[in-house]
Scaffold this active site. Structure first.
Site, PDB file in Angstrom:
ATOM      1  N   ASP A  17     -39.247  15.967 -50.177  1.00  0.00           N
ATOM      2  CA  ASP A  17     -37.978  16.169 -50.879  1.00  0.00           C
ATOM      3  C   ASP A  17     -37.595  17.637 -50.975  1.00  0.00           C
ATOM      4  O   ASP A  17     -36.473  18.019 -50.649  1.00  0.00           O
ATOM      5  CB  ASP A  17     -38.066  15.614 -52.319  1.00  0.00           C
ATOM      6  CG  ASP A  17     -37.894  14.108 -52.358  1.00  0.00           C
ATOM      7  OD1 ASP A  17     -37.504  13.516 -51.331  1.00  0.00           O
ATOM      8  OD2 ASP A  17     -38.153  13.523 -53.427  1.00  0.00           O
ATOM      9  N   ARG A  97     -43.059  21.698 -67.395  1.00  0.00           N
ATOM     10  CA  ARG A  97     -41.649  21.908 -67.002  1.00  0.00           C
ATOM     11  C   ARG A  97     -41.025  23.163 -67.593  1.00  0.00           C
ATOM     12  O   ARG A  97     -40.319  23.883 -66.886  1.00  0.00           O
ATOM     13  CB  ARG A  97     -40.801  20.675 -67.319  1.00  0.00           C
ATOM     14  CG  ARG A  97     -41.320  19.374 -66.710  1.00  0.00           C
ATOM     15  CD  ARG A  97     -41.632  19.502 -65.234  1.00  0.00           C
ATOM     16  NE  ARG A  97     -42.136  18.253 -64.684  1.00  0.00           N
ATOM     17  CZ  ARG A  97     -42.963  18.161 -63.653  1.00  0.00           C
ATOM     18  NH1 ARG A  97     -43.391  19.249 -63.055  1.00  0.00           N
ATOM     19  NH2 ARG A  97     -43.355  16.999 -63.209  1.00  0.00           N
ATOM     20  N   ASP A 126     -37.854  14.972 -66.183  1.00  0.00           N
ATOM     21  CA  ASP A 126     -38.199  16.305 -65.716  1.00  0.00           C
ATOM     22  C   ASP A 126     -36.932  17.102 -65.406  1.00  0.00           C
ATOM     23  O   ASP A 126     -36.857  18.295 -65.661  1.00  0.00           O
ATOM     24  CB  ASP A 126     -39.104  16.210 -64.477  1.00  0.00           C
ATOM     25  CG  ASP A 126     -40.480  15.663 -64.836  1.00  0.00           C
ATOM     26  OD1 ASP A 126     -40.931  15.895 -65.976  1.00  0.00           O
ATOM     27  OD2 ASP A 126     -41.108  14.995 -63.986  1.00  0.00           O
ATOM     28  N   SER A 177     -45.605   7.109 -58.281  1.00  0.00           N
ATOM     29  CA  SER A 177     -45.096   8.460 -58.439  1.00  0.00           C
ATOM     30  C   SER A 177     -46.061   9.174 -59.376  1.00  0.00           C
ATOM     31  O   SER A 177     -46.317   8.707 -60.492  1.00  0.00           O
ATOM     32  CB  SER A 177     -43.684   8.418 -59.032  1.00  0.00           C
ATOM     33  OG  SER A 177     -43.352   9.702 -59.523  1.00  0.00           O
TER      34      SER A 177
HETATM   35  N1  ARG Z   1     -43.355  10.022 -68.253  1.00  0.00           N
HETATM   36  C1  ARG Z   1     -43.957  11.304 -68.118  1.00  0.00           C
HETATM   37  C2  ARG Z   1     -43.072  12.355 -68.679  1.00  0.00           C
HETATM   38  O1  ARG Z   1     -41.886  12.221 -68.632  1.00  0.00           O
HETATM   39  C3  ARG Z   1     -44.442  11.573 -66.727  1.00  0.00           C
HETATM   40  C4  ARG Z   1     -43.517  12.235 -65.777  1.00  0.00           C
HETATM   41  C5  ARG Z   1     -44.166  12.367 -64.456  1.00  0.00           C
HETATM   42  N2  ARG Z   1     -43.327  12.999 -63.488  1.00  0.00           N
HETATM   43  C6  ARG Z   1     -43.276  12.589 -62.225  1.00  0.00           C
HETATM   44  N3  ARG Z   1     -42.451  13.263 -61.453  1.00  0.00           N
HETATM   45  N4  ARG Z   1     -43.970  11.605 -61.759  1.00  0.00           N
HETATM   46  O2  ARG Z   1     -43.533  13.307 -69.206  1.00  0.00           O
END
Ligand code: ARG
Length: 410
Positions: A17, A97, A126, A177
């Protein structure tokens, strides 16, 4: 007319990506600078990411080892707050993040970029965290989200990648993911989307199945200095080393598997699986040491603020005035959180089995029922009289309606 729109700093993982995003942004007139952050994810080859970014057309490719910054400025503040979203998720991905957003903005300011960019999709949180944090740090910065906005199907993206000479790995991609850093690993999507499905073993990488974990328990000792882990089993270690080592030790006992339905900021519930061996062990230890060292009312108020802290971190409000204010309260409390906690790791659990503190408000002479009792027993008489007075006054005005618990003949 490459570069006519100015520079953009892209958070770059080295995956498909974000590699396609380099080309896509370049085609739209940006000079793309990539930023790849090492926050302790095991899977990344930084040098390979750098050359892939340049190969994809980036004008500059930064790679940074941000492990120490991540731990000092994000993980430890969260640990001091016993940070767990909805009481269960140690904020693994959510904590990295704001650091990524900060790094993007720092580079943009230094290199004179007009925008920052990320490869998040439009469904996750994110994107929210990176964008809210970036604009909190620089209200003038533009944030681009190519993957969210380009409307490629997976096939179209592959075709575009091949056309531009971006290597597309032939290996079967993971059915999940995932996102990883020192503070754990997040696993979502695929068959996990049905909350009835038990997570299969192939979802896990940092932990063994508690059922097949060693039959002998293992003890660890964590030394805390002002709420921060300073030593593991008596050996002083820096933050990243301590967490990495504890991830290994606790992981081999199956500690830290979390399986939950989480309320996402973007409005829907999502089934999430995490593996966080060190975070779960350290939060258990830290929470316990606070019971030994902090005042009752401070503990109660802190508990309320911890819920708020975790929500703010989860929801992208890291650089908000409220989180800063809560952090100030928490730091004030942590100067007293010094001591050693002993935990037993066994079949998926990290249980506190003992603790001690050089200075503690646990007073043995007050607590003991044996020799050396310093508690003033006679003071109990007056205390109970006054403590019970409001209720006694009430029932002498409105007689008690409680029925007898034993049969009483009429
Ligand atoms: N649900 C979690 C959060 O929002 C995990 C996010 C994981 N990110 C990903 N790109 N797989 O903090």
């Amino acid at each position: 007319m490459a570069g006519s729109k100015g520079k953009v700093v892209l958070a770059y993982s080295g995956g498909l990506d974000t590699s396609v995003a380099v080309v896509w942004l370049s085609e739209r007139g940006y000079d793309v600078i990539t930023m790849t952050a090492d926050v302790g994810q095991e899977v990344i080859d930084l040098q390979a990411a750098k050359s892939k970014a340049l190969h994809s057309g980036a004008v500059k490719a930064y790679i940074f080892d941000l492990k120490k910054t991540f731990v000092d400025n994000f993980v430890w503040p969260s640990l001091k707050a016993n940070g767990m979203y909805q009481g269960t998720y140690p904020l693994t991905s959510a904590l990295s993040r704001p650091l990524i957003a900060k790094t993007l903005v720092d580079i943009a300011n230094k290199d004179g970029a007009v925008a920052v960019a990320h490869g998040c999709t439009g469904k996750g949180q994110d994107q929210v965290r990176i964008e809210v944090c970036a604009t909190a740090l620089n209200p003038k910065i533009e944030v681009l989200a190519p993957v969210r906005d380009w409307h490629f199907t997976r096939e179209a993206e592959m075709e575009y990648a091949l056309k531009h000479g971006i290597p597309v790995k032939a290996t079967a991609s993971s059915p999940y993911s995932t996102d990883e850093n020192l503070w754990g690993r997040s696993i979502e999507c695929g068959m996990l989307e049905d909350p009835w499905n038990e997570p299969p073993e192939d979802a896990y990488e940092l932990t063994v199945n508690p059922l097949t974990a060693p039959n002998d328990p293992e003890y660890v000792e964590i030394t805390f200095d002002k709420g921060i882990p300073a030593a593991l089993n008596g050996t002083a270690m820096n933050g990243p080393a301590l967490i990495a080592e504890l991830n290994k030790i606790a992981g081999r006992h199956g500690v830290g598997r979390v399986d939950m339905v989480e309320d996402r900021l973007v409005g829907f519930k999502s089934r999430e699986v995490y593996e966080c061996p060190a975070p779960i062990t350290l939060i258990n230890a830290h929470r316990a040491l606070e019971t030994l060292t902090l005042d009752k009312k401070v503990l109660a108020t802190k508990k309320e603020l911890e819920v708020k802290f975790a929500e703010l971190a989860y929801e992208g409000y890291w650089y908000s005035p409220l989180r800063h204010s809560i952090e100030a309260f928490i730091n004030e409390t942590q100067q007293y959180v010094n001591g050693i906690v002993k935990l037993r790791l066994f079949k998926g659990q990290a249980v506190v089995r003992g603790m001690k503190a050089g200075k503690s408000i646990y007073r043995h002479d007050l607590a003991t029922y044996s020799e050396g009792d310093a508690f003033d027993h006679s003071a109990a008489v007056g205390f109970i009289k006054i403590w019970g007075l409001p209720i006694k006054t009430w029932t002498s005005t409105y007689p008690s309606q409680e029925k007898a618990e034993i049969p009483i003949e009429a």
